[in-house]
Motif scaffolding. Structure first.
Motif, PDB file in Angstrom:
ATOM      1  N   LEU A 280     -37.297 -34.455  -5.830  1.00 42.12           N
ATOM      2  CA  LEU A 280     -36.755 -33.342  -5.050  1.00 42.12           C
ATOM      3  C   LEU A 280     -37.802 -32.231  -4.985  1.00 42.12           C
ATOM      4  CD1 LEU A 280     -34.467 -31.846  -3.595  1.00 42.12           C
ATOM      5  CD2 LEU A 280     -33.581 -31.165  -5.838  1.00 42.12           C
ATOM      6  N   ILE A 281     -38.206 -31.881  -3.761  1.00 46.95           N
ATOM      7  CA  ILE A 281     -39.199 -30.836  -3.538  1.00 46.95           C
ATOM      8  C   ILE A 281     -38.653 -29.858  -2.498  1.00 46.95           C
ATOM      9  CG2 ILE A 281     -41.212 -32.222  -4.165  1.00 46.95           C
ATOM     10  CD1 ILE A 281     -41.595 -32.844  -1.199  1.00 46.95           C
ATOM     11  N   PRO A 282     -39.209 -28.669  -2.399  1.00 47.76           N
ATOM     12  CA  PRO A 282     -38.713 -27.727  -1.390  1.00 47.76           C
ATOM     13  C   PRO A 282     -39.247 -28.051   0.001  1.00 47.76           C
ATOM     14  CG  PRO A 282     -40.474 -26.722  -2.648  1.00 47.76           C
ATOM     15  CD  PRO A 282     -40.216 -28.055  -3.278  1.00 47.76           C
ATOM     16  N   ASN A 283     -38.450 -27.729   1.011  1.00 48.21           N
ATOM     17  CA  ASN A 283     -38.952 -27.797   2.376  1.00 48.21           C
ATOM     18  C   ASN A 283     -39.839 -26.586   2.658  1.00 48.21           C
ATOM     19  OD1 ASN A 283     -39.062 -28.726   5.186  1.00 48.21           O
ATOM     20  ND2 ASN A 283     -37.816 -26.931   5.620  1.00 48.21           N
ATOM     21  N   LYS A 284     -39.389 -25.412   2.219  1.00 49.73           N
ATOM     22  CA  LYS A 284     -40.199 -24.204   2.340  1.00 49.73           C
ATOM     23  C   LYS A 284     -41.261 -24.192   1.249  1.00 49.73           C
ATOM     24  CE  LYS A 284     -36.517 -21.237   4.190  1.00 49.73           C
ATOM     25  NZ  LYS A 284     -35.724 -20.003   3.951  1.00 49.73           N
ATOM     26  N   SER A 285     -42.356 -23.478   1.507  1.00 51.48           N
ATOM     27  CA  SER A 285     -43.421 -23.355   0.520  1.00 51.48           C
ATOM     28  C   SER A 285     -43.732 -21.889   0.282  1.00 51.48           C
ATOM     29  CB  SER A 285     -44.671 -24.086   0.998  1.00 51.48           C
ATOM     30  OG  SER A 285     -45.727 -23.941   0.069  1.00 51.48           O
ATOM     31  N   ASP A 286     -44.004 -21.553  -0.969  1.00 47.45           N
ATOM     32  CA  ASP A 286     -44.384 -20.170  -1.274  1.00 47.45           C
ATOM     33  C   ASP A 286     -45.889 -20.026  -1.479  1.00 47.45           C
ATOM     34  OD1 ASP A 286     -44.481 -21.530  -3.702  1.00 47.45           O
ATOM     35  OD2 ASP A 286     -43.878 -19.781  -4.871  1.00 47.45           O
ATOM     36  N   HIS A 287     -46.634 -21.131  -1.357  1.00 48.77           N
ATOM     37  CA  HIS A 287     -48.090 -21.098  -1.447  1.00 48.77           C
ATOM     38  C   HIS A 287     -48.674 -22.000  -0.367  1.00 48.77           C
ATOM     39  CE1 HIS A 287     -48.293 -18.772  -5.114  1.00 48.77           C
ATOM     40  NE2 HIS A 287     -47.470 -19.613  -5.727  1.00 48.77           N
ATOM     41  N   SER A 288     -49.787 -21.581   0.180  1.00 51.63           N
ATOM     42  CA  SER A 288     -50.411 -22.376   1.233  1.00 51.63           C
ATOM     43  C   SER A 288     -50.969 -23.680   0.673  1.00 51.63           C
ATOM     44  CB  SER A 288     -51.530 -21.573   1.896  1.00 51.63           C
ATOM     45  OG  SER A 288     -52.512 -21.207   0.951  1.00 51.63           O
ATOM     46  N   SER A 294     -49.012 -32.690  -1.310  1.00 44.73           N
ATOM     47  CA  SER A 294     -48.121 -33.720  -1.848  1.00 44.73           C
ATOM     48  C   SER A 294     -48.050 -34.972  -0.976  1.00 44.73           C
ATOM     49  CB  SER A 294     -46.706 -33.154  -2.013  1.00 44.73           C
ATOM     50  OG  SER A 294     -46.103 -32.916  -0.744  1.00 44.73           O
ATOM     51  N   PHE A 295     -48.423 -34.868   0.305  1.00 43.64           N
ATOM     52  CA  PHE A 295     -48.189 -35.958   1.249  1.00 43.64           C
ATOM     53  C   PHE A 295     -48.920 -37.249   0.867  1.00 43.64           C
ATOM     54  CE2 PHE A 295     -47.285 -32.834   4.990  1.00 43.64           C
ATOM     55  CZ  PHE A 295     -46.103 -32.480   4.376  1.00 43.64           C
ATOM     56  N   ARG A 296     -50.163 -37.132   0.391  1.00 42.81           N
ATOM     57  CA  ARG A 296     -50.939 -38.332   0.066  1.00 42.81           C
ATOM     58  C   ARG A 296     -50.364 -39.079  -1.138  1.00 42.81           C
ATOM     59  NH1 ARG A 296     -55.386 -38.092  -3.590  1.00 42.81           N
ATOM     60  NH2 ARG A 296     -56.525 -39.442  -2.157  1.00 42.81           N
ATOM     61  N   TYR A 297     -49.523 -38.413  -1.924  1.00 46.21           N
ATOM     62  CA  TYR A 297     -48.853 -39.065  -3.053  1.00 46.21           C
ATOM     63  C   TYR A 297     -47.465 -39.568  -2.666  1.00 46.21           C
ATOM     64  CZ  TYR A 297     -52.641 -36.810  -5.542  1.00 46.21           C
ATOM     65  OH  TYR A 297     -53.889 -36.403  -5.948  1.00 46.21           O
ATOM     66  N   LEU A 298     -46.816 -38.849  -1.779  1.00 47.26           N
ATOM     67  CA  LEU A 298     -45.464 -39.234  -1.387  1.00 47.26           C
ATOM     68  C   LEU A 298     -45.457 -40.478  -0.502  1.00 47.26           C
ATOM     69  CD1 LEU A 298     -43.911 -35.720  -0.674  1.00 47.26           C
ATOM     70  CD2 LEU A 298     -43.592 -37.161  -2.698  1.00 47.26           C
ATOM     71  N   ARG A 299     -46.455 -40.640   0.343  1.00 51.21           N
ATOM     72  CA  ARG A 299     -46.489 -41.809   1.235  1.00 51.21           C
ATOM     73  C   ARG A 299     -46.463 -43.132   0.459  1.00 51.21           C
ATOM     74  NH1 ARG A 299     -50.480 -38.703   3.999  1.00 51.21           N
ATOM     75  NH2 ARG A 299     -49.640 -37.744   5.906  1.00 51.21           N
ATOM     76  N   PRO A 300     -47.376 -43.341  -0.506  1.00 50.70           N
ATOM     77  CA  PRO A 300     -47.334 -44.599  -1.258  1.00 50.70           C
ATOM     78  C   PRO A 300     -46.036 -44.797  -2.043  1.00 50.70           C
ATOM     79  CG  PRO A 300     -49.449 -43.508  -1.552  1.00 50.70           C
ATOM     80  CD  PRO A 300     -48.547 -42.533  -0.879  1.00 50.70           C
ATOM     81  N   LEU A 301     -45.490 -43.707  -2.586  1.00 51.49           N
ATOM     82  CA  LEU A 301     -44.232 -43.817  -3.323  1.00 51.49           C
ATOM     83  C   LEU A 301     -43.088 -44.217  -2.396  1.00 51.49           C
ATOM     84  CD1 LEU A 301     -44.637 -40.717  -5.666  1.00 51.49           C
ATOM     85  CD2 LEU A 301     -44.372 -43.090  -6.430  1.00 51.49           C
ATOM     86  N   LEU A 302     -43.067 -43.639  -1.203  1.00 53.05           N
ATOM     87  CA  LEU A 302     -42.039 -44.009  -0.229  1.00 53.05           C
ATOM     88  C   LEU A 302     -42.195 -45.468   0.204  1.00 53.05           C
ATOM     89  CD1 LEU A 302     -41.995 -40.761   1.936  1.00 53.05           C
ATOM     90  CD2 LEU A 302     -40.067 -41.665   0.617  1.00 53.05           C
ATOM     91  N   ARG A 303     -43.415 -45.921   0.387  1.00 55.86           N
ATOM     92  CA  ARG A 303     -43.644 -47.319   0.775  1.00 55.86           C
ATOM     93  C   ARG A 303     -43.109 -48.282  -0.284  1.00 55.86           C
ATOM     94  NH1 ARG A 303     -49.040 -45.520   2.007  1.00 55.86           N
ATOM     95  NH2 ARG A 303     -49.252 -45.125   4.267  1.00 55.86           N
ATOM     96  N   LYS A 388     -54.804 -29.461   7.159  1.00 54.43           N
ATOM     97  CA  LYS A 388     -54.314 -28.843   5.920  1.00 54.43           C
ATOM     98  C   LYS A 388     -54.286 -29.846   4.776  1.00 54.43           C
ATOM     99  CE  LYS A 388     -51.341 -25.173   7.811  1.00 54.43           C
ATOM    100  NZ  LYS A 388     -49.955 -24.664   7.857  1.00 54.43           N
ATOM    101  N   GLU A 389     -53.852 -31.066   5.086  1.00 53.71           N
ATOM    102  CA  GLU A 389     -53.775 -32.093   4.059  1.00 53.71           C
ATOM    103  C   GLU A 389     -55.157 -32.442   3.517  1.00 53.71           C
ATOM    104  OE1 GLU A 389     -52.082 -36.658   3.519  1.00 53.71           O
ATOM    105  OE2 GLU A 389     -51.458 -35.464   5.243  1.00 53.71           O
ATOM    106  N   LEU A 390     -56.133 -32.553   4.393  1.00 49.81           N
ATOM    107  CA  LEU A 390     -57.501 -32.848   3.968  1.00 49.81           C
ATOM    108  C   LEU A 390     -58.049 -31.703   3.117  1.00 49.81           C
ATOM    109  CD1 LEU A 390     -60.078 -34.556   4.059  1.00 49.81           C
ATOM    110  CD2 LEU A 390     -60.677 -33.403   6.206  1.00 49.81           C
ATOM    111  N   THR A 391     -57.806 -30.487   3.559  1.00 55.65           N
ATOM    112  CA  THR A 391     -58.270 -29.324   2.791  1.00 55.65           C
ATOM    113  C   THR A 391     -57.609 -29.286   1.421  1.00 55.65           C
ATOM    114  OG1 THR A 391     -58.533 -28.090   4.865  1.00 55.65           O
ATOM    115  CG2 THR A 391     -58.491 -26.820   2.815  1.00 55.65           C
ATOM    116  N   ALA A 392     -56.311 -29.553   1.396  1.00 57.61           N
ATOM    117  CA  ALA A 392     -55.569 -29.553   0.132  1.00 57.61           C
ATOM    118  C   ALA A 392     -56.100 -30.617  -0.823  1.00 57.61           C
ATOM    119  CB  ALA A 392     -54.086 -29.784   0.398  1.00 57.61           C
ATOM    120  N   ASP A 397     -57.128 -29.690  -7.397  1.00 59.21           N
ATOM    121  CA  ASP A 397     -57.142 -29.312  -8.811  1.00 59.21           C
ATOM    122  C   ASP A 397     -56.952 -27.812  -9.005  1.00 59.21           C
ATOM    123  OD1 ASP A 397     -57.530 -31.901  -9.651  1.00 59.21           O
ATOM    124  OD2 ASP A 397     -59.720 -31.733  -9.706  1.00 59.21           O
ATOM    125  N   TYR A 398     -57.143 -27.027  -7.951  1.00 59.14           N
ATOM    126  CA  TYR A 398     -57.092 -25.570  -8.072  1.00 59.14           C
ATOM    127  C   TYR A 398     -55.870 -24.953  -7.394  1.00 59.14           C
ATOM    128  CZ  TYR A 398     -61.977 -26.908  -8.672  1.00 59.14           C
ATOM    129  OH  TYR A 398     -63.133 -27.544  -9.059  1.00 59.14           O
TER     130      TYR A 398
END
Length: 399
Positions: A280-288, A294-303, A388-392, A397-398
């Protein structure tokens, strides 16, 4: 232009070397601290209104000591109410110590407020101020703990800080959803110990002020639990053991899902061996960028068959893990690389069926205010989201 590029490369290289050398030296100095199973009475709190009613009341009734550590205290109405209450208690003769994280609070607390606190007798310090020789690494470290110990008998810890957003006065993030604990019993002494360790580091004292702390109440209550402090190491191992030990289900609630490689692989392995993994994660974000990270980790888990929900009713900031519906973890650590590999955190592992049932029930209610995130949702992102995903990913780590 050429010189700007050269200088930029030098600065980036210096930051990378500084970070990795600083982190390596920090970990060499670390010693794992573990506390035994304790008995106590735990109150599970999920709204800012309930928390601060109890919290301020307990502070108001303090007779001898108030020891408080927060990551964030803001410069707003509730923060001023908090500061005014601490001044009042200090003037009454109560020993008041307030420790705030430098990055999280220093630029929110005004010089005038600091002067007023000190004039009233409040001892106030800032933890984790950046320092040489590893300035960039020390700048990345945070004391993310939230610890309060009152008279050595009442303790608090969890996800809440002090600020208007935590009482639903932020127009973007409200309502704020979080999990916090009020504790009485044996383990309050462990929280006290953790506060004093952090306090002593500021004053460069080695174990000389513990004796002035009141002895905690050792009245035994029924909920078995233990505190686990971490400082950029060992939490990964603890979380990994919980994941590996799951037999039926793993439920994780976190505002930021950016797991380490080891924890990510353990979650994938859990799904593959038939464990029901729910995140369970938020839809809204309080940090850029943290959402896109999270997307690159959620995709394999969803698969592989994991279930992911996005909380839609405001902002979800709770940090919780429920294993097999018979034990749970509530603490200050997010399920992200910063909390696991950099921050100072404290988590409470709770081994009680009735209490875990209560937490699981609230977690399920939060899922009712959420929407299912599908693999298709993450495969059909815009080009802006992809950037954004690539930048993230580059700075995960930071984050």
């Amino acid at each position: 232009m050429k010189w700007i590029l050269i200088i930029s490369i030098i600065i980036i290289a210096w930051c990378v070397v500084d970070f990795h050398l600083g982190k390596r030296l920090h970990r060499k100095k670390l010693r794992k601290r573990e506390y035994p199973l304790r008995n106590g009475e735990l109150t599970f709190i999920t709204t800012g209104k309930d928390l601060f009613n109890m919290f301020f009341s307990d502070i108001q009734h303090a007779a001898s000591t108030i020891h408080i550590l927060f990551f964030i205290v803001k410069n707003d109405k509730i923060s001023m109410e908090f500061m005014t209450l601490l001044q009042k208690k200090a003037k009454e003769g109560v020993q008041v110590r307030l420790l705030l994280d430098w990055a999280g609070s220093r630029f929110h607390v005004s010089r005038k407020t600091l002067q007023q606190l000190k004039a009233a007798g409040v001892e106030i310090e800032f933890s984790h101020q950046p320092s040489f020789p590893f300035y960039f690494f020390s700048l990345q470290q945070r004391n993310h703990r939230k610890i309060t110990v009152i008279d050595g008998k009442i303790g608090y810890t969890g996800g809440y800080n002090i600020g208007k957003e935590y009482i639903n006065l932020d127009p973007v993030l409200s309502p704020w959803r979080d999990y916090h604990l009020r504790i009485t019993g044996e383990s309050v002494g462990d929280l006290q110990q953790e506060f004093l360790i952090d306090w002593e580091r500021i004053h460069h004292i080695d174990g000389k002020i513990h004796s002035i702390s009141p002895s905690p109440s050792l009245t035994a209550h029924h909920v078995q639990h233990r505190f686990f402090p971490s400082e950029g190491q060992y939490l990964e191992e603890e979380f990994g053991d919980l994941i590996d030990g799951a037999k039926q289900s793993i439920e994780i609630g976190t505002p930021y899902f950016v797991p380490t490689k080891i924890l990510f692989e353990k979650l994938l392995a859990a799904v593959r061996r038939g464990i029901a993994v729910t995140i369970l994660i938020p839809n809204k974000s309080d940090h850029s960028l943290v959402k896109e990270a999270s997307f690159r980790y959620l995709r394999p888990l969803l698969r592989e068959g994991a279930t992911v929900y996005q909380y839609m009713n405001g902002f979800f900031h709770a940090k919780v893990m429920i294993i097999d519906r018979n034990m749970c973890d509530i603490g200050t650590a997010n399920f992200d690389r910063r909390s696991i590999a950099l921050n100072h955190e404290v988590n409470c592992f709770i081994y009680d069926q009735a209490f875990t049932d209560q937490v699981a029930s609230v977690f399920q209610k939060d899922i009712l205010h959420s929407e299912l995130l599908t693999l298709r949702d993450l495969q059909q992102t815009t080009w802006i989201t992809k950037i954004k995903e690539l930048t993230a990913w580059m700075i995960q780590d930071y984050l």
